[in-house]
Design an enzyme around this catalytic site. Structure first.
Site, PDB file in Angstrom:
ATOM      1  N   ASP A  86       0.928  -1.256  -0.102  1.00  0.00           N
ATOM      2  CA  ASP A  86       0.111   0.068  -0.096  1.00  0.00           C
ATOM      3  C   ASP A  86       1.100   1.341  -0.250  1.00  0.00           C
ATOM      4  O   ASP A  86       0.574   2.329   0.506  1.00  0.00           O
ATOM      5  CB  ASP A  86      -1.018   0.199   1.280  1.00  0.00           C
ATOM      6  CG  ASP A  86      -1.853  -1.173   1.457  1.00  0.00           C
ATOM      7  OD1 ASP A  86      -2.383  -1.817   0.294  1.00  0.00           O
ATOM      8  OD2 ASP A  86      -2.024  -1.780   2.484  1.00  0.00           O
ATOM      9  N   LYS A 131       2.169   2.013  -5.107  1.00  0.00           N
ATOM     10  CA  LYS A 131       2.558   1.565  -6.468  1.00  0.00           C
ATOM     11  C   LYS A 131       1.955   1.827  -7.724  1.00  0.00           C
ATOM     12  O   LYS A 131       2.361   2.166  -8.510  1.00  0.00           O
ATOM     13  CB  LYS A 131       2.829   0.059  -6.243  1.00  0.00           C
ATOM     14  CG  LYS A 131       3.964  -0.398  -5.266  1.00  0.00           C
ATOM     15  CD  LYS A 131       4.230  -1.841  -4.975  1.00  0.00           C
ATOM     16  CE  LYS A 131       3.075  -2.484  -4.400  1.00  0.00           C
ATOM     17  NZ  LYS A 131       2.846  -1.968  -2.957  1.00  0.00           N
ATOM     18  N   GLY A 172      -4.066  -4.391  -4.458  1.00  0.00           N
ATOM     19  CA  GLY A 172      -4.961  -3.392  -4.765  1.00  0.00           C
ATOM     20  C   GLY A 172      -4.264  -2.227  -5.628  1.00  0.00           C
ATOM     21  O   GLY A 172      -3.906  -1.561  -4.275  1.00  0.00           O
ATOM     22  N   HIS A 173      -4.156  -1.994  -6.595  1.00  0.00           N
ATOM     23  CA  HIS A 173      -3.308  -1.055  -7.199  1.00  0.00           C
ATOM     24  C   HIS A 173      -4.342   0.180  -7.673  1.00  0.00           C
ATOM     25  O   HIS A 173      -4.780   0.110  -8.503  1.00  0.00           O
ATOM     26  CB  HIS A 173      -2.370  -1.358  -8.170  1.00  0.00           C
ATOM     27  CG  HIS A 173      -1.057  -2.374  -7.583  1.00  0.00           C
ATOM     28  ND1 HIS A 173      -0.335  -2.960  -8.221  1.00  0.00           N
ATOM     29  CD2 HIS A 173      -0.890  -2.741  -6.392  1.00  0.00           C
ATOM     30  CE1 HIS A 173       0.455  -3.527  -7.919  1.00  0.00           C
ATOM     31  NE2 HIS A 173       0.055  -3.432  -6.357  1.00  0.00           N
ATOM     32  N   GLN A 220       2.284  -5.959  -3.101  1.00  0.00           N
ATOM     33  CA  GLN A 220       2.698  -6.107  -1.490  1.00  0.00           C
ATOM     34  C   GLN A 220       3.911  -5.324  -1.420  1.00  0.00           C
ATOM     35  O   GLN A 220       4.193  -4.204  -2.057  1.00  0.00           O
ATOM     36  CB  GLN A 220       2.515  -7.506  -0.905  1.00  0.00           C
ATOM     37  CG  GLN A 220       1.379  -8.114  -1.357  1.00  0.00           C
ATOM     38  CD  GLN A 220       1.151  -8.772  -2.418  1.00  0.00           C
ATOM     39  OE1 GLN A 220       1.739  -9.470  -2.904  1.00  0.00           O
ATOM     40  NE2 GLN A 220      -0.271  -8.630  -2.846  1.00  0.00           N
TER      41      GLN A 220
HETATM   42  P1  IMP Z   1      -2.341 -12.778   1.705  1.00  0.00           P
HETATM   43  O1  IMP Z   1      -1.460 -12.438   0.791  1.00  0.00           O
HETATM   44  O2  IMP Z   1      -3.614 -12.641   1.360  1.00  0.00           O
HETATM   45  O3  IMP Z   1      -2.260 -14.207   2.258  1.00  0.00           O
HETATM   46  O4  IMP Z   1      -1.997 -12.123   3.024  1.00  0.00           O
HETATM   47  C1  IMP Z   1      -1.045 -12.155   3.981  1.00  0.00           C
HETATM   48  C2  IMP Z   1      -0.794 -10.793   4.700  1.00  0.00           C
HETATM   49  O5  IMP Z   1      -0.297  -9.847   3.645  1.00  0.00           O
HETATM   50  C3  IMP Z   1      -1.860 -10.059   5.454  1.00  0.00           C
HETATM   51  O6  IMP Z   1      -1.528  -9.387   6.423  1.00  0.00           O
HETATM   52  C4  IMP Z   1      -2.376  -9.104   4.556  1.00  0.00           C
HETATM   53  O7  IMP Z   1      -3.026  -7.836   4.669  1.00  0.00           O
HETATM   54  C5  IMP Z   1      -1.247  -8.642   3.635  1.00  0.00           C
HETATM   55  N1  IMP Z   1      -1.191  -8.115   2.467  1.00  0.00           N
HETATM   56  C6  IMP Z   1      -1.613  -9.056   1.210  1.00  0.00           C
HETATM   57  N2  IMP Z   1      -1.532  -8.322  -0.050  1.00  0.00           N
HETATM   58  C7  IMP Z   1      -1.371  -6.874   0.346  1.00  0.00           C
HETATM   59  C8  IMP Z   1      -1.509  -5.759  -0.375  1.00  0.00           C
HETATM   60  O8  IMP Z   1      -1.550  -5.647  -1.401  1.00  0.00           O
HETATM   61  N3  IMP Z   1      -1.248  -4.634   0.376  1.00  0.00           N
HETATM   62  C9  IMP Z   1      -0.942  -4.701   1.821  1.00  0.00           C
HETATM   63  N4  IMP Z   1      -1.034  -5.810   2.612  1.00  0.00           N
HETATM   64  C10 IMP Z   1      -1.245  -6.912   1.700  1.00  0.00           C
END
Ligand code: IMP
Length: 421
Positions: free
Chosen positions: A13, A16, A40-41, A222
């Site tokens: 977040d 990007k 979520g870009h 991420q």
């Molecule tokens: P997962 O990737 O959905 O399995 O989530 C694993 C961890 O990464 C959790 O703490 C999510 O909130 C975090 N996370 C996954 N994708 C994002 C992202 O795009 N932005 C911020 N945090 C993320």
């Protein structure tokens, strides 16, 4: 020609999507290399906001080829929705979108297993986005996953049934209630829909594009502190979010990497559980959340907020070989009397700027340095020297500590609200 990489240096977040959108005019190709619809870009232009989850952020530029690389995990239902939404802008998505045949497929049962495992972990849950990311990567590493190329073959249904039967056993053992019939029709329709897209061997394609002199931007999702190897394990995502992930997630060799743009927010946020040394669970944190609109682009969850953390930033710069830093959301800090940043930790009485094995160790105490704040609307500023002096002092300090120049400063969500230093 070489490949430049753009990625996040914190817990995701960092903004990007906007930065890729700003950089895209300089590139012929944008390629996503890991993650999936957990990302979520957000992009804003012409008064409208778009959120992309799987599609690379270059899609709204007509000249740009967009590749979803082999390192990405794809949910056909979600991708279909995303494509249909993006098409409402009038952009011909079909023309510019290429999908790796080696990208793994998120099945409906991957999402169910994600929900069941998180529920089972109770208070120890990771706080996953519940998009099926971890179970899909587990099947990939466990050598039982389905790939986009499998959708085309006549063995698809048999492979699907075999993988699903394993998931069903797991779901039943966790006493998880579900009804597959609620999910499968949309999944199989989306599979048919995707078959008409350009599903290719993207490693040959991208290497040919590089050979032909095309400029490629590899887009990460991420952030570095969520990397499966180097993030705050186990509170991480399931892929390599660092520069190395661009090589394995696109099939390009390390020598092909040129610039690495590292994006960081002027403060820190995190969604989901896990350690966050500079977190502000107080009025300051509330204000950061409100001013920065810190709610997840994918899940809508409120983000945890805190001050900038230089030890983690330096670590991320080291791991990624960052050549150019991009600071986002600088405008959000406008109005604070004092702005703080953490420039070291005290761990059991010892001062260090290195990250310990467990960042969530209770004894990790951030040491803060305080700076006079700034005020006024920064979103209209376009020249670095016109930014308030107090802001520039803060940024000068950050640069002096991290020893990499900050080349772009974003002062608002719109494409135009950007200062190139
Ligand atoms: P997962 O990737 O959905 O399995 O989530 C694993 C961890 O990464 C959790 O703490 C999510 O909130 C975090 N996370 C996954 N994708 C994002 C992202 O795009 N932005 C911020 N945090 C993320």
């Amino acid at each position: 020609m070489k490949v430049d990489v753009v990625l996040g240096l914190q817990w995701g977040d960092e903004g990007k999507g906007k930065i890729v959108d700003v950089l895209t005019p300089k590139y012929d190709v944008v390629a996503r290399f890991q993650g999936g619809p957990n990302a979520g870009h957000s992009l804003e232009f012409g008064g409208n906001k778009y959120v992309l989850n799987t599609i690379p952020s270059g899609i709204f530029h007509e000249h740009c080829i967009n590749i979803i690389g082999n390192g990405v995990v794809i949910d056909p239902v979600q991708l279909r929705k995303e494509i249909e939404k993006a098409e409402t802008t009038g952009v011909d998505i079909r023309k510019n979108l290429y999908i790796s045949e080696k990208a793994h497929v998120i099945l409906p049962t991957h999402r169910l297993v994600d929900a069941a495992s998180e529920a089972h972990k109770g208070v120890h849950k990771v706080g996953s986005t519940l998009r099926g990311i971890s179970p899909t990567y587990q099947d990939k590493i466990g050598r039982s996953g389905l790939r986009i190329g499998d959708l085309m073959g006549n063995q698809f249904k048999a492979k699907y049934d075999s993988v699903v039967s394993n998931h069903v056993k797991l779901l039943n053992s966790l006493n998880f209630e579900y009804n597959l019939a609620d999910h499968e029709p949309a999944f199989f329709e989306a599979v048919e829909y995707l078959k008409s897209f350009k599903i290719i061997n993207s490693e040959y394609y991208i290497n040919q594009l590089i050979k032909d002199g095309k400029k490629v931007l590899a887009e990460g999702a991420q952030g570095t502190l969520l990397d499966i190897d180097f993030g705050s394990y186990p509170f991480v995502t399931s892929s390599n979010t660092i520069t190395g992930g661009a090589c394995s997630g696109l099939g390009i060799s390390p020598q092909k990497i040129d610039k690495v743009y590292g994006i960081f927010k002027a403060y820190c946020t995190r969604v989901g559980n896990g350690p966050f040394p500079t977190e502000q669970e107080n009025e300051t944190g509330e204000l950061l959340r409100k001013l920065g609109h810190e709610f997840g682009a994918t899940t809508g969850r409120p983000r945890r907020t805190g001050w900038l953390d230089l030890p983690t930033l330096k670590y991320a710069i080291m791991l990624n070989g960052v050549t150019d830093l991009i600071c986002t959301k600088s405008d959000v800090l406008s109005g604070f009397d004092q702005v703080q940043l953490c420039d070291s930790y005290s761990i059991n009485g010892k001062v260090t700027s290195e990250l310990p094995f467990n960042l969530y160790d209770e004894s990790v105490q951030p040491n803060y340095k305080s700076f006079p704040g700034w005020s006024g609307d920064l979103t209209k500023v376009r020249e670095y020297n016109n930014l308030p002096e107090t802001f520039r002092n803060y940024m000068d300090y950050v640069e002096s500590q991290i020893e990499v120049p900050v080349s772009i400063i974003s002062v608002g969500p719109d494409r135009e609200e950007t200062i190139v230093k």
